[in-house]
Design an enzyme around this catalytic site. Structure first.
Site, short mmCIF file in Angstrom:
data_model
loop_
_atom_site.label_atom_id
_atom_site.label_comp_id
_atom_site.label_asym_id
_atom_site.label_seq_id
_atom_site.Cartn_x
_atom_site.Cartn_y
_atom_site.Cartn_z
N ASP A 25 37.09 41.47 29.99
CA ASP A 25 38.08 41.80 28.96
C ASP A 25 37.49 41.50 27.59
OD1 ASP A 25 39.95 42.42 30.85
OD2 ASP A 25 41.36 40.84 30.33
N LYS A 82 43.79 49.66 29.52
CA LYS A 82 44.99 49.48 30.32
C LYS A 82 46.16 50.33 29.83
CE LYS A 82 44.18 44.54 31.29
NZ LYS A 82 43.89 44.48 32.72
N GLY A 154 45.51 35.42 33.17
CA GLY A 154 45.75 34.58 32.01
C GLY A 154 46.05 33.14 32.33
N ARG A 166 42.79 36.89 50.68
CA ARG A 166 43.01 36.53 52.09
C ARG A 166 44.03 37.46 52.73
NH1 ARG A 166 40.14 32.53 54.19
NH2 ARG A 166 39.61 30.77 52.86
N GLY A 215 42.63 35.03 36.99
CA GLY A 215 42.43 33.59 37.06
C GLY A 215 41.00 33.15 37.27
N GLY A 236 39.09 38.19 32.81
CA GLY A 236 39.91 38.50 31.64
C GLY A 236 39.73 37.44 30.58
N SER A 237 40.67 36.51 30.54
CA SER A 237 40.66 35.47 29.52
C SER A 237 39.54 34.47 29.74
CB SER A 237 42.00 34.75 29.53
OG SER A 237 43.04 35.65 29.79
#
Lengths: 295, 196
Positions: A25, A82, A154, A166, A215, A236-237
Site C-alpha cells: 500500500d 481500490k 490496519g 486456515r 495485519g 498495507g499499513s
C-alpha cells in the site's frame, strides 16, 4: 490474428506473475518509489492506509484519479487501486485510468450491502477478499481473477489472516476427501456454485491465485503466510506506518521469497526499528471489524 | 540433463509443470549451490525489477551472468526475456539484466494490463501449428542484432511488426507465456533443440 483481451487467462495470468511477491500500500509517489526499489511486485495506490482509515473514521472511498495517475507515472511496476464493494462506477473510473488490478475492498466503506460488482463486465482483473472458501468461490463466480484472505486490515495483528488462511485451506482439503455425491451438499452449505466446488475438489486448489492480506507487519508474518500456502502477500499499513519503511519493505520481500529458510528470515528481521503500533483484533468492537464486510 | 527454474519470484511453478509435461523434473533455483547443480535454466514470468533485486541480494546475479556467458542454455519468458536482453528501454532507472541475447527489449511495450491479450502466433521453427500466446504487460523486441534468429513476430499497437520470440545460440526468449497454456511446444523446442 484475432486478439482477445480481458479473457480469464489474461486476467488470472496477470496474478500468476505476481506470485512469490509483496504488494505494498502506498499513498504517494515517494512511497511508491521506495516500494519499487525494495522489490515490490506491485503497489496499491490509496489515499489513506487502513490504519489511518480506522483511526480517522468516516466514509472511505476510491482515491483521487490524480493521485493514482501520479503513481502510475512514477513507477514501472503494476499499480492497483481500490473500489468500494458494489461501487461499479468507481470500478469503471479505475478501469478508464488503466490501473492494472482493481481491489473490490472491504477496507473502503461498502456501497452495496447485498451485491458485489459484476466483475465479468470489466477488462481489468479484480482481486477480492475472502474469509472462507464459500466467499472466495462466490467472488470467483462474479469474475474475480485473484483472491486474498482478508485478515483484519490496519491492525498489525496477523491473527485473522491466519484464521482465514486456515479456514480456506482446511475447506479445500475437506472437499478433496469427499465422494462426488457429497459435493452437492458441500456446495449448498458453503453457498458456492457447484461447478466451482467440483473443480476445487478435483484440483485441490483455488482456480485463481490466493494471496494473504490484513495485519501483516513483519518479515516473519509474511513468511508465516507463505508457509500457510499463500501465493504472495499484501502489506498495507505494516510498511509505511513503521519506523524504517525502506528497510522493512525490502526485508519483507526477502522473507517472502525465502519463507522456508529461517536463517534468511532471521537476517531480514534484524534492526528494522519499530513495527507499526498494533491493535489486537480481539479488542476491536465487532462493528469496527472490516473483515466482516462482504457477503 | 538437469534443468532449473529461477524461483525468486513469478510463475516458476508453471514452468516446472510445463517441463514435467515434457518428462523433465526441474528443480527450483534460488541459490548458488542450486545453480551449480544444473545444466540449463528457465527464467519465469514475473516482475523483472523484483527478480533482479532478489538475484543481487542473494548473490546469484553475477554467477548466472557467468554461466550464461559460459554457454549454459537458458529460456526466458516475458520478464525472462527482459533479463536475457543486452539492452532494455522503458526500464526502471539503472535496471540491470543478465544479458546474453543481442537485442533491445522494451518493457511493458504492449501497454498496461488493460492492453494485455491472447492471440495465435506462428513460429515455424518451434511448432507446425499456431501457438496460443498470452501477452501480459508484455515486452517486445525493438532491435535485433545480426546473430539473433527471429522465431516469431507480432504486430504491436504501433502498427509495426516486432519480434516476440528470438534465439541466439543457447539462449531462447519469448515475450509471451507458454507456461500458462497447455501448449508445451516452446518448452519442447528449448529442451530438444536449444539444449542440444
Amino acid at each position: 490474428m484475432a486478439q482477445e483481451s480481458g479473457t480469464s487467462r489474461v486476467k488470472r495470468g496477470m496474478a500468476e506473475m505476481l506470485k512469490g511477491g509483496v504488494i505494498m500500500d502506498v499513498v504517494n509517489v515517494e512511497q511508491a518509489k521506495i516500494a519499487e526499489d525494495a522489490g515490490a511486485v506491485a503497489v496499491m495506490a490509496l489515499e489513506r492506509v487502513p490504519a489511518d482509515i480506522r483511526a480517522q473514521g468516516g466514509v472511505a472511498r476510491m482515491s483521487d484519479p490524480d493521485m493514482i495517475q501520479a503513481i502510475q507515472a512514477a513507477v514501472s511496476i503494476p499499480v492497483m487501486a481500490k473500489a468500494r464493494i458494489g461501487h461499479f462506477v468507481e470500478a469503471q473510473i479505475l478501469q478508464s485510468l488503466g490501473v492494472d488490478y482493481i481491489d473490490e475492498s472491504e477496507v473502503l466503506t461498502p456501497t452495496d450491502y447485498a451485491n458485489h460488482i459484476n466483475k465479468w463486465d470489466f477488462t481489468i482483473p479484480f482481486v477480492c477478499g475472502a474469509t472462507n472458501l464459500g466467499e472466495a468461490l462466490r467472488r470467483i463466480n462474479e469474475g474475480a481473477a485473484m483472491i486474498r484472505s482478508k485478515g483484519e486490515a490496519g491492525t498489525g495483528d496477523v491473527s485473522n489472516a491466519m484464521t482465514h488462511m486456515r479456514q480456506i485451506g482446511g475447506e479445500i482439503r475437506r472437499l478433496t476427501s469427499m465422494r462426488d455425491d457429497e459435493l452437492y451438499v458441500a456446495a449448498k452449505e458453503m453457498q458456492a456454485p457447484y461447478d466451482l466446488v467440483k473443480e476445487v475438489a478435483a484440483t485441490g486448489k483455488l482456480p485463481v491465485v490466493l494471496f494473504t492480506a490484513g495485519g501483516i507487519a513483519t518479515p516473519a508474518d509474511a513468511a508465516l503466510m507463505m508457509q500457510m500456502g499463500a501465493d504472495g502477500v499484501f502489506i498495507g499499513s505494516g510498511i509505511f506506518k513503521s519506523g524504517d519503511p525502506k528497510r522493512r519493505a525490502s526485508a519483507c520481500v526477502k522473507a517472502t521469497t525465502f519463507y522456508n529458510d529461517p536463517k534468511v528470515v532471521a537476517d531480514a528481521s534484524r534492526g528494522l526499528g519499530e513495527a507499526m503500533v498494533g491493535i489486537n483484533v480481539a479488542d476491536l468492537p465487532a462493528p469496527h471489524r472490516l473483515s466482516e464486510r462482504g457477503w | 540433463m538437469r534443468v532449473g527454474v529461477l524461483a525468486l519470484q513469478g510463475d516458476f511453478r508453471e514452468h516446472v509443470g510445463a517441463l514435467s509435461h515434457c518428462q523433465v523434473q526441474a528443480i527450483e533455483v534460488r541459490r548458488v549451490s542450486e545453480l551449480e547443480s544444473i545444466d540449463a535454466l528457465v527464467i519465469p514470468g514475473g516482475e523483472s525489477t523484483t527478480i533482479v533485486s532478489l538475484a543481487k541480494t542473494f548473490e546469484v546475479f553475477e554467477p548466472i551472468k557467468k554461466r550464461i556467458a559460459a554457454g549454459m542454455p537458458v529460456y526466458g519468458s516475458c520478464a525472462g526475456m527482459i533479463m536475457l536482453a543486452n539492452q532494455i528501454v522503458a526500464a526502471k532507472e539503472g535496471q540491470e539484466t543478465f544479458g546474453g541475447i543481442d537485442i533491445t527489449v522494451r518493457r511493458n511495450a504492449f501497454g498496461r494490463q488493460i492492453d494485455s491479450f491472447e492471440s495465435d502466433v506462428i513460429a515455424p521453427a518451434i511448432s507446425n501449428s499456431t501457438i496460443r500466446a498470452v501477452f501480459i504487460r508484455a515486452p517486445w523486441v525493438e532491435k535485433v542484432g545480426k546473430d539473433v534468429e527471429v522465431l516469431a513476430t507480432y504486430t504491436g499497437t504501433d502498427g509495426v511488426s516486432h519480434a516476440v520470440a528470438v534465439r541466439q545460440g543457447h539462449l531462447l526468449a519469448t515475450a509471451f507465456h507458454p507456461e500458462i497454456t497447455d501448449d508445451y511446444s516452446v518448452h519442447r523446442y528449448f529442451l530438444e533443440k536449444v539444449c542440444k
